[in-house]
Design a protein around this motif. Sequence first.
Motif, PDB file in Angstrom:
ATOM      1  N   LEU A 103     -21.027 -68.262 -14.725  1.00  0.00           N
ATOM      2  CA  LEU A 103     -20.342 -69.461 -15.200  1.00  0.00           C
ATOM      3  C   LEU A 103     -20.598 -70.668 -14.298  1.00  0.00           C
ATOM      4  CD1 LEU A 103     -16.921 -67.925 -16.255  1.00  0.00           C
ATOM      5  CD2 LEU A 103     -18.788 -68.675 -17.763  1.00  0.00           C
ATOM      6  N   GLN A 152     -23.081 -72.956 -15.667  1.00  0.00           N
ATOM      7  CA  GLN A 152     -22.918 -73.302 -17.083  1.00  0.00           C
ATOM      8  C   GLN A 152     -21.735 -74.254 -17.249  1.00  0.00           C
ATOM      9  OE1 GLN A 152     -24.894 -72.195 -19.623  1.00  0.00           O
ATOM     10  NE2 GLN A 152     -26.158 -71.143 -18.131  1.00  0.00           N
ATOM     11  N   GLY A 181     -19.536 -73.608 -20.111  1.00  0.00           N
ATOM     12  CA  GLY A 181     -19.005 -72.256 -20.227  1.00  0.00           C
ATOM     13  C   GLY A 181     -19.904 -71.365 -21.067  1.00  0.00           C
ATOM     14  N   LEU A 186     -21.365 -63.432 -22.173  1.00  0.00           N
ATOM     15  CA  LEU A 186     -21.115 -62.837 -20.860  1.00  0.00           C
ATOM     16  C   LEU A 186     -21.350 -61.330 -20.895  1.00  0.00           C
ATOM     17  CD1 LEU A 186     -17.948 -64.823 -19.754  1.00  0.00           C
ATOM     18  CD2 LEU A 186     -20.149 -64.781 -18.564  1.00  0.00           C
ATOM     19  N   VAL A 189     -11.027 -69.166 -13.785  1.00  0.00           N
ATOM     20  CA  VAL A 189     -11.683 -69.454 -15.065  1.00  0.00           C
ATOM     21  C   VAL A 189     -10.601 -69.819 -16.071  1.00  0.00           C
ATOM     22  CG1 VAL A 189     -13.603 -67.839 -14.626  1.00  0.00           C
ATOM     23  CG2 VAL A 189     -11.654 -67.096 -16.015  1.00  0.00           C
ATOM     24  N   ARG A 236     -14.670 -69.827 -25.420  1.00  0.00           N
ATOM     25  CA  ARG A 236     -15.670 -70.082 -24.388  1.00  0.00           C
ATOM     26  C   ARG A 236     -14.930 -69.959 -23.072  1.00  0.00           C
ATOM     27  NH1 ARG A 236     -20.386 -70.937 -25.949  1.00  0.00           N
ATOM     28  NH2 ARG A 236     -21.333 -71.890 -24.134  1.00  0.00           N
ATOM     29  N   ALA A 283     -14.896 -70.871 -19.100  1.00  0.00           N
ATOM     30  CA  ALA A 283     -15.473 -71.854 -18.178  1.00  0.00           C
ATOM     31  C   ALA A 283     -14.854 -71.675 -16.799  1.00  0.00           C
ATOM     32  CB  ALA A 283     -15.212 -73.268 -18.688  1.00  0.00           C
TER      33      ALA A 283
END
Length: 159
Positions: A49, A52, A55, A61, A85, A98, A100
Motif C-alpha cells: 500500500l 499505491q 490504495g 491485495l 490503514v 479499497r 489505503a
Amino acid sequence: MSSHPARPGPRYQALIQLLRTADTLWNASRTLFGRWGLSPSQFNILNLLHGQPGGMSQVELSRRLLMHRSNVTGLIDRLERRRLVLRRDQPGDRRAYRVAITPAGRALMRDLLPRYHRAAEEVWGPLPLQRARQLVRDLEEVSAHAERAARKIQQLPAT
C-alpha cells in the motif's frame, strides 16, 4: 515397476535447504517486524500500500500476497484498528472496498523501511552481487517448476 525413485533424487537436499532457509528468513522477519508490533504479513500489506496512493482492493491485495481473501480481511482489520490503514468505498461496487495506508502507516513505514532494507542486505553477507542475481534467476525457475508440479499433482486421480 515404478518409474519414480524410492529414494530422494540428487536435488532433494537443495530443496530441504531451501525450505529451511525460507523458515529461518520468516522467523527473522517476525523478530524484525515485531519491534513495530507487526507480523510479516501485516508488513507485506503496508509495503504494498505504501507505493499505491489510491490504495488497492482486497482482491488485489490477496492476489499480490498469494493469500486467501479471508486472511487478508483479518490482517486489514488489525491494521485498521491501529489506524495504519483505512477502508474506502470502491466506486461502482458497494460490496467492495479499497484499502489505503494512512498518514500514521506512512510514518511507520518511513521509520521501518530503511532498517528493513539494511537487514535485507545483511542477510546476503559477503555473497557477491552477481551470485545473488543468479540465485534470483535460479529461484524463479525453481518456482515455475514447483507451480507446474503442483498443477500435475492436482490433475492426478484421487486415490
